[in-house]
Design an enzyme around this catalytic site. Structure first.
Site, short mmCIF file in Angstrom:
data_model
loop_
_atom_site.label_atom_id
_atom_site.label_comp_id
_atom_site.label_asym_id
_atom_site.label_seq_id
_atom_site.Cartn_x
_atom_site.Cartn_y
_atom_site.Cartn_z
N GLU A 142 4.22 13.42 -4.05
CA GLU A 142 3.48 13.35 -2.79
C GLU A 142 4.19 14.20 -1.74
O GLU A 142 5.35 13.96 -1.43
CB GLU A 142 3.41 11.90 -2.34
CG GLU A 142 2.57 11.72 -1.12
CD GLU A 142 2.39 10.26 -0.79
OE1 GLU A 142 3.39 9.55 -0.71
OE2 GLU A 142 1.24 9.84 -0.59
N GLU A 167 0.89 -1.18 0.00
CA GLU A 167 0.00 0.00 0.00
C GLU A 167 0.91 1.21 0.00
O GLU A 167 1.59 1.48 0.99
CB GLU A 167 -0.87 0.03 1.26
CG GLU A 167 -1.76 -1.16 1.46
CD GLU A 167 -2.95 -1.19 0.52
OE1 GLU A 167 -3.11 -0.25 -0.29
OE2 GLU A 167 -3.72 -2.17 0.59
P1 NAP Z 1 8.59 4.83 4.36
O1 NAP Z 1 9.82 5.62 4.54
O2 NAP Z 1 8.35 4.12 3.12
O3 NAP Z 1 8.55 3.86 5.62
C1 NAP Z 1 7.56 2.91 5.81
C2 NAP Z 1 8.12 1.80 6.65
O4 NAP Z 1 9.15 1.14 5.92
C3 NAP Z 1 8.77 2.28 7.94
O5 NAP Z 1 8.53 1.33 8.95
C4 NAP Z 1 10.23 2.31 7.55
O6 NAP Z 1 11.12 2.25 8.61
C5 NAP Z 1 10.34 1.09 6.69
N1 NAP Z 1 11.51 1.08 5.81
C6 NAP Z 1 12.26 2.12 5.37
N2 NAP Z 1 13.26 1.67 4.58
C7 NAP Z 1 13.15 0.32 4.52
C8 NAP Z 1 13.89 -0.71 3.87
N3 NAP Z 1 14.93 -0.45 3.11
N4 NAP Z 1 13.47 -1.99 4.05
C9 NAP Z 1 12.41 -2.28 4.81
N5 NAP Z 1 11.68 -1.35 5.45
C10 NAP Z 1 12.04 -0.06 5.31
O7 NAP Z 1 7.28 5.69 4.54
P2 NAP Z 1 7.02 6.73 5.66
O8 NAP Z 1 7.86 7.91 5.39
O9 NAP Z 1 7.13 6.07 6.97
O10 NAP Z 1 5.44 7.06 5.38
C11 NAP Z 1 4.99 7.96 4.43
C12 NAP Z 1 4.67 7.27 3.12
O11 NAP Z 1 3.81 6.15 3.31
C13 NAP Z 1 3.93 8.16 2.18
O12 NAP Z 1 4.49 8.08 0.90
C14 NAP Z 1 2.50 7.62 2.18
O13 NAP Z 1 1.73 7.84 1.05
C15 NAP Z 1 2.71 6.20 2.39
N6 NAP Z 1 1.50 5.60 2.99
C16 NAP Z 1 0.70 4.83 2.21
C17 NAP Z 1 -0.45 4.28 2.74
C18 NAP Z 1 -1.35 3.39 1.94
O14 NAP Z 1 -2.21 2.76 2.53
N7 NAP Z 1 -1.21 3.30 0.65
C19 NAP Z 1 -0.76 4.51 4.08
C20 NAP Z 1 0.07 5.31 4.83
C21 NAP Z 1 1.20 5.84 4.27
P3 NAP Z 1 11.63 3.61 9.29
O15 NAP Z 1 10.52 3.93 10.19
O16 NAP Z 1 12.85 3.30 10.05
O17 NAP Z 1 11.82 4.60 8.19
#
Ligand code: NAP
Ligand code: MG
Length: 506
Positions: free
Chosen positions: A410, A279
């Site tokens: 975004e 997602e």
């Molecule tokens: P993110 O940086 O993609 O992080 C999401 C999760 O992935 C966090 O737990 C993060 O850990 C982890 N992560 C980061 N790098 C990774 C890697 N190399 N391998 C495995 N896991 C890794 O996203 P975010 O900044 O937390 O959230 C914002 C984004 O999420 C936005 O783009 C938003 O649109 C999207 N989002 C989508 C939905 C949906 O339902 N489609 C819902 C909510 C949010 P860390 O916490 O340590 O970075």
């Protein structure tokens, strides 16, 4: 263009009480230093390392959480595999699994006050919104629990000498990686479906918001969910997250987060071809025709871009308004947006809290600069707030074109781009002219047009004359680079089960 209207909200520190208020929350924060849930027990990270969970309103540290990494993930996988293959979970029937989940849901509901305060403290969301998210969480867990005993296989019409049927087997050990914007709901949307099907699961919350996942874990233990069935490993993406994504003994990963990291998860899954559902991000078009009920369209469009300080993947951040009513619409939207009360999210009258982290503050600040340098004009807002905490002014950018970065990328902040359109064909083309496809909305009283536009938009969710309507009985997910697969709805278990075809010679 007039000067940007000021947005209410004090530039000085608010006089209201900051930090934790609830005695149980204070107690929980004290005990939440350096602990991971592995194999049904609370243990420190093997490395002994910790990281800070921060309150985005005060910038104070709430707790030093365990920095789990590969060694901890390996340990959790051992317990999860055992629980799945030979331990308690493998001997548990569907009705019993549903009972565990329902008990957990009831406990979540009973702890709404504590969970809401904790979510509000760590994420910055207004307390009333946090309570709404918890209500949806409870409803969602019940939705998945109800399915535990209804995931049917099929008997297949066969030759008279044969009996052919299918079984739905749980996929095995699942990994779950979630973001910081709606931590409780996102955690539940991964834990509950995995367990309902008979899988075991290892959850990694986002580094910015690890606290409510730990609280949910306490409640899982209280609900009696057997050891090893669910583990919670706090830590960083590169480290705990990537160890889950790469793990050769994890069968499936469910991820919510950015498109960029989603692609990394997919790459990391190649080692053992684990199942992946994603997602991801969005840049959702919210389309207003001149015949819309403007008394609804204006305030709802404001909520569509500003709720949760704009940090919602389906936020309506490209606001298309037919050109003959555009100026009037922007005037009205500006008036409403100017009434947003920015402040301490624990104060009941606050309608917008801070951004969730310093990282997000810097990102949104960068995009406000990008928007101005691209020639877009803030009708309201346009700046960060000069006060402690990660506060930003809700911002309406007028004069935006669909090829500007602020209309394509975004932002994940309370920033909307106003885009004028000529007619139905034009807006369907522009609305779909994006690499994302998560949400969309259309405002019109013309039923034929509502149907035509809803069908033409390439988005996983389309709202007509509303926004953010949600029901766990409806599927959720994205087209294009907004993801792979659907959560919730009636077919979610495709991603948590394997189908086995059994041929029996009679
Ligand atoms: P993110 O940086 O993609 O992080 C999401 C999760 O992935 C966090 O737990 C993060 O850990 C982890 N992560 C980061 N790098 C990774 C890697 N190399 N391998 C495995 N896991 C890794 O996203 P975010 O900044 O937390 O959230 C914002 C984004 O999420 C936005 O783009 C938003 O649109 C999207 N989002 C989508 C939905 C949906 O339902 N489609 C819902 C909510 C949010 P860390 O916490 O340590 O970075
Ligand atoms: Mg991140």
């Amino acid at each position: 263009m007039e000067a940007a209207t000021e947005v209410r909200g004090s530039s000085k520190a608010s006089a209201s009480e900051e930090g934790p208020r609830n005695a149980n929350v204070k107690k929980f924060l004290k005990k939440s230093q350096n602990r991971l849930l592995i194999g049904g027990k609370w243990v420190p990270a093997k490395s002994g390392k910790t990281f800070d969970a921060v309150d985005p309103t005060t910038e104070d540290v709430l707790a030093s959480c365990a920095e789990g990494d590969k060694a901890d993930v390996d340990e959790a996988v051992k317990h999860a595999r055992k629980a799945f293959a030979e331990g308690a979970w493998s001997k548990t029937g569907p009705h019993e699994r549903a009972r565990y989940l329902r008990k957990w849901a009831d406990l979540v509901e009973q702890h709404t006050a504590e969970l809401a305060e904790l979510e509000s403290l760590n994420n910055g969301m207004p307390i009333a919104l946090a309570k709404q998210f918890i209500a949806v969480t409870v409803e969602s867990i019940h939705h998945f629990a109800g399915f535990a005993s209804k995931i049917y296989g099929e008997t297949v019409p066969s030759d008279p000498t044969m009996f052919n049927f299918t079984l739905r087997d749980p996929v095995g050990v699942c990994g779950a990686i979630v973001p910081w914007n709606a931590p409780i709901l996102m955690s539940a949307w991964k834990l509950a479906p995995a367990m309902a099907c008979g899988n075991t699961v290892i959850l990694k919350p986002a580094e910015q918001t690890p606290l409510t996942a730990l609280y949910l874990a306490d409640l899982m233990l209280e609900a009696g969910i057997p050891e090893g069935v669910a583990s919670v490993i706090t830590g960083y993406g590169p480290g705990a997250g990537s160890s889950i994504a790469e793990h050769m003994d994890i069968d499936k990963v469910a991820f919510t987060g950015s498109t960029e990291v989603g692609k990394k998860i997919l790459q990391a899954s190649l080692g053992n071809l684990k199942r992946v559902s994603l997602e991801l991000g969005g840049k959702s078009p919210n389309i207003v025709f001149p015949d819309a009920d403007m008394d609804m369209a204006v305030p709802t469009s404001m909520a569509a871009f500003s709720m949760l300080t704009g940090q919602i993947c389906v936020a309506g951040t490209r606001l298309f308004v037919q050109q003959n009513v555009k100026d009037e619409f922007v005037d009205n939207l500006t008036k409403f947006t100017s009434t947003i009360k920015v402040g301490n999210p624990l104060d009941p009258e606050t309608t917008m809290g801070p951004l969730a982290s310093k990282e997000q503050y810097d990102r949104v600040k960068g995009y406000l600069e990008v928007g101005k340098s691209e020639g877009a004009k803030p009708a309201v807002g346009g700046n960060m707030m000069d006060r402690k905490g990660f506060f930003v002014q809700p911002t309406i950018f007028d004069g935006v074109k669909n090829d500007m970065r602020i209309a394509r990328e975004e932002i994940f902040g309370p920033v909307v781009s106003i885009l004028p359109f000529k007619d139905e064909n034009d807006v369907v083309f522009q609305g779909n002219d994006t690499s994302y496809g998560l949400g969309a909305a259309v405002w019109t009283k013309d039923v034929g047009r509502a149907h035509r536009v809803a069908r033409s938009l390439k988005a996983g969710t389309v709202w007509v004359n509303t926004y953010y309507a949600f029901d766990p009985a409806m599927p959720f997910g994205g087209y294009k680079q907004s993801g792979i697969g659907r959560e919730c709805g009636a077919h979610w278990y495709e991603h948590y089960t394997e189908t086995k075809a059994v041929f029996m010679k009679l």
